[in-house]
Design a protein around this motif. Structure first.
Motif, mmCIF file in Angstrom:
data_model
loop_
_atom_site.group_PDB
_atom_site.id
_atom_site.type_symbol
_atom_site.label_atom_id
_atom_site.label_comp_id
_atom_site.label_asym_id
_atom_site.label_seq_id
_atom_site.Cartn_x
_atom_site.Cartn_y
_atom_site.Cartn_z
ATOM 1 N N TYR A 42 0.256 3.447 11.545
ATOM 2 C CA TYR A 42 0.419 2.414 12.556
ATOM 3 C C TYR A 42 1.808 1.793 12.443
ATOM 4 N N LYS A 43 2.058 0.772 13.272
ATOM 5 C CA LYS A 43 3.325 0.052 13.236
ATOM 6 C C LYS A 43 3.058 -1.439 13.032
ATOM 7 N N LEU A 44 4.009 -2.105 12.396
ATOM 8 C CA LEU A 44 4.041 -3.560 12.316
ATOM 9 C C LEU A 44 5.479 -3.953 12.597
ATOM 10 N N GLY A 45 5.753 -4.375 13.830
ATOM 11 C CA GLY A 45 7.133 -4.585 14.225
ATOM 12 C C GLY A 45 7.886 -3.273 14.134
ATOM 13 N N VAL A 46 8.998 -3.272 13.393
ATOM 14 C CA VAL A 46 9.790 -2.041 13.260
ATOM 15 C C VAL A 46 9.286 -1.163 12.115
ATOM 16 N N ASN A 47 8.289 -1.611 11.380
ATOM 17 C CA ASN A 47 7.836 -0.923 10.173
ATOM 18 C C ASN A 47 6.748 0.113 10.439
ATOM 19 N N ASP A 48 6.807 1.202 9.685
ATOM 20 C CA ASP A 48 5.691 2.143 9.628
ATOM 21 C C ASP A 48 4.694 1.627 8.606
ATOM 22 N N VAL A 49 3.418 1.679 8.954
ATOM 23 C CA VAL A 49 2.357 1.189 8.070
ATOM 24 C C VAL A 49 1.292 2.268 7.931
ATOM 25 N N ILE A 50 0.821 2.460 6.724
ATOM 26 C CA ILE A 50 -0.271 3.391 6.454
ATOM 27 C C ILE A 50 -1.509 2.589 6.084
ATOM 28 N N VAL A 51 -2.620 2.874 6.755
ATOM 29 C CA VAL A 51 -3.881 2.209 6.447
ATOM 30 C C VAL A 51 -4.811 3.215 5.769
ATOM 31 N N GLU A 52 -5.205 2.890 4.551
ATOM 32 C CA GLU A 52 -6.146 3.703 3.791
ATOM 33 C C GLU A 52 -7.274 2.818 3.296
ATOM 34 N N ASP A 53 -8.496 3.219 3.566
ATOM 35 C CA ASP A 53 -9.666 2.417 3.204
ATOM 36 C C ASP A 53 -9.539 0.990 3.752
ATOM 37 N N GLY A 54 -8.981 0.895 4.952
ATOM 38 C CA GLY A 54 -8.845 -0.398 5.616
ATOM 39 C C GLY A 54 -7.734 -1.274 5.094
ATOM 40 N N ASP A 55 -6.937 -0.776 4.133
ATOM 41 C CA ASP A 55 -5.875 -1.557 3.505
ATOM 42 C C ASP A 55 -4.527 -1.124 4.079
ATOM 43 N N ALA A 56 -3.797 -2.053 4.674
ATOM 44 C CA ALA A 56 -2.531 -1.745 5.347
ATOM 45 C C ALA A 56 -1.356 -1.953 4.404
ATOM 46 N N LYS A 57 -0.526 -0.913 4.242
ATOM 47 C CA LYS A 57 0.629 -1.000 3.351
ATOM 48 C C LYS A 57 1.829 -0.282 3.945
ATOM 49 N N LEU A 58 3.021 -0.763 3.553
ATOM 50 C CA LEU A 58 4.251 -0.049 3.869
ATOM 51 C C LEU A 58 4.326 1.220 3.015
ATOM 52 N N PRO A 59 5.174 2.172 3.381
ATOM 53 C CA PRO A 59 5.300 3.387 2.560
ATOM 54 C C PRO A 59 5.643 3.114 1.097
ATOM 55 N N ASN A 60 6.310 1.979 0.818
ATOM 56 C CA ASN A 60 6.656 1.647 -0.573
ATOM 57 C C ASN A 60 5.522 0.955 -1.324
ATOM 58 N N GLY A 61 4.370 0.814 -0.672
ATOM 59 C CA GLY A 61 3.207 0.235 -1.332
ATOM 60 C C GLY A 61 3.030 -1.256 -1.132
ATOM 61 N N VAL A 62 4.001 -1.920 -0.494
ATOM 62 C CA VAL A 62 3.877 -3.353 -0.231
ATOM 63 C C VAL A 62 2.844 -3.581 0.867
ATOM 64 N N ARG A 63 1.933 -4.509 0.614
ATOM 65 C CA ARG A 63 0.892 -4.787 1.614
ATOM 66 C C ARG A 63 1.528 -5.363 2.868
ATOM 67 N N ALA A 64 1.045 -4.935 4.032
ATOM 68 C CA ALA A 64 1.644 -5.320 5.316
ATOM 69 C C ALA A 64 0.557 -5.769 6.280
ATOM 70 N N GLY A 65 0.196 -7.043 6.194
ATOM 71 C CA GLY A 65 -0.857 -7.548 7.060
ATOM 72 C C GLY A 65 -2.211 -7.018 6.649
ATOM 73 N N SER A 66 -3.179 -7.128 7.555
ATOM 74 C CA SER A 66 -4.548 -6.728 7.228
ATOM 75 C C SER A 66 -5.213 -6.076 8.427
#
Length: 391
Positions: free
Chosen positions: A288-312
């Motif tokens: 998914y996206k969050l602003g300009v960021n790519d976000v990966i959601v796994e098991d409902g947990d949203a994180k940036l590619p570097n592992g930083v949590r990015a919203g919910s």
């Protein structure tokens, strides 16, 4: 036309309890709350069959849902986000614009205004929350570092003029150059100030609070944590009696014990449950996206590619259930975290936040398991749309 909600238990904020009452809605407002023994002589009768009648939820910090990101949303997409939110129990929300370019920020502001002028069958988009751009680089989270900057009241004034006064809330970092001194000017623009995304020391954070900061953004997340020799921003906001603390009660951003600790420190009148949801809310795991960021959601947990949590991926309806689960308290005790507390924080309590005569008819019907059966926004029932792919 009058519509009566009968046969239910109406939540009374002052008493923190449900009472068997009938409630009348007319022209978008609550016009009467009375004993079920009183005879109804006119209007439509809507029997809720013993279920709870509670105020609609207010989400003051969310970046989207149902596949739509606030920073890229058009008028039509705001409509779809609002419909999804209403299904989850949110009747009022602020759209959170993640730090972005001036051009894109102003584009989102323009789409917000278009949506506010023409919408139906959705939650009420009351206004805008700016998350940045006056934020710390060290605790930027998902903020694009190149767009972060020092305090700029002229820029904020320009945004507020373009928004026709609809910017209601802003997150700033106390240590950013010029912020402590700028808070009184920000408040003069009609904007409630929250501090967060910060490594600020205790003294700088206290200065912001003394100058008028009223809240802390997603408490404990993206900030310097408490240490006995360096209480930092976290210690400052937990200590200050009048400061509201946002909490993301999804079980990921805060351990249940941390939720209980914040409630113990602040009391139930100074904690505001928020979702900080992104476009993935209501949808399966994936990219998914969050602003300009790519976000990966796994098991409902949203994180940036570097592992930083990015919203919910949290919704307000789920937040209520989590609060009850985490605290062991009754629905009646924790409801203000989703209703009256956010209303007071953004200075909208005169018309939303509780079920009282004269207030907007933003109402939820909940079953015994706290599931949302029906949503009314300004007295209008939200009708189900079969084409929606979100849940």
């Amino acid at each position: 036309m009058k519509t009566w909600i009968t046969g239910g238990y109406v939540y009374r904020y002052e008493k923190r309890r449900l009472e068997r009452k009938n409630l009348c809605m007319e022209d978008g407002r609550i016009t009467r709350i009375c004993s079920p023994s009183e005879k109804i002589t006119d209007g439509i009768i809507h029997d809720v069959k013993g279920n709870a009648v509670v105020p609609g939820f207010i989400d003051i910090h969310t970046h989207g849902g149902c596949g739509f990101d606030v920073n890229a949303a058009s008028k039509e997409k705001f409509q779809k986000i609002g419909y999804f939110f209403a299904q989850q129990g949110t009747t009022t929300w602020l759209c959170s614009i993640l730090t972005d370019t001036k051009e894109q920020t102003e584009k989102v502001i323009a789409e917000v205004l278009k949506h506010k002028e023409d919408h139906e069958n959705c939650a009420d988009l009351l206004g805008i929350h700016l998350e940045g751009p006056f934020l710390s680089v060290e605790f930027k989270g998902a903020m694009p570092e190149s767009l972060l900057r020092g305090a700029d009241i002229e820029l904020l004034r320009e945004y507020q003029e373009k928004a026709r006064g609809n910017i209601r809330y802003i997150t700033v970092s106390p240590e950013v150059e010029g912020i402590p001194e700028s808070i009184p000017e920000i408040r003069k623009l009609g904007i409630t100030v929250a501090i967060g995304h910060s490594g600020a020391d205790y003294e700088t954070s206290r200065k912001c609070i003394e100058n008028g900061a009223e809240a802390c953004t997603h408490t404990c997340n993206a900030m310097k944590l408490f240490h006995q020799h360096f209480p930092a921003i976290m210690g400052a906001v937990l200590e200050a009696d009048d400061v509201y603390c946002e909490t993301i009660c999804d079980g990921r951003h805060l351990h249940p014990g941390s939720v209980r600790m914040i409630l113990k420190a602040k009391g139930h009148d100074r904690v505001v449950a928020v979702t900080d949801s992104i476009m993935a809310a209501g949808l399966p795991d994936g990219a998914y996206k969050l602003g300009v960021n790519d976000v990966i959601v796994e098991d409902g947990d949203a994180k940036l590619p570097n592992g930083v949590r990015a919203g919910s991926t949290l919704t307000t309806g789920t937040a209520l259930k989590r609060l009850i689960e985490f605290t062991g308290e009754s629905m009646e005790d924790v409801l203000p975290l989703l209703t009256m507390n956010p209303a007071r924080l953004i200075h909208a309590e005169e018309h939303i936040g509780s079920l009282e005569v004269g207030k907007d008819a933003d109402i939820l019907i909940l079953d015994e398991n706290y599931n949302i059966l029906e949503t009314f926004v300004k007295g209008m029932k939200i009708e189900k749309q079969e084409e929606s792919s979100c849940h």
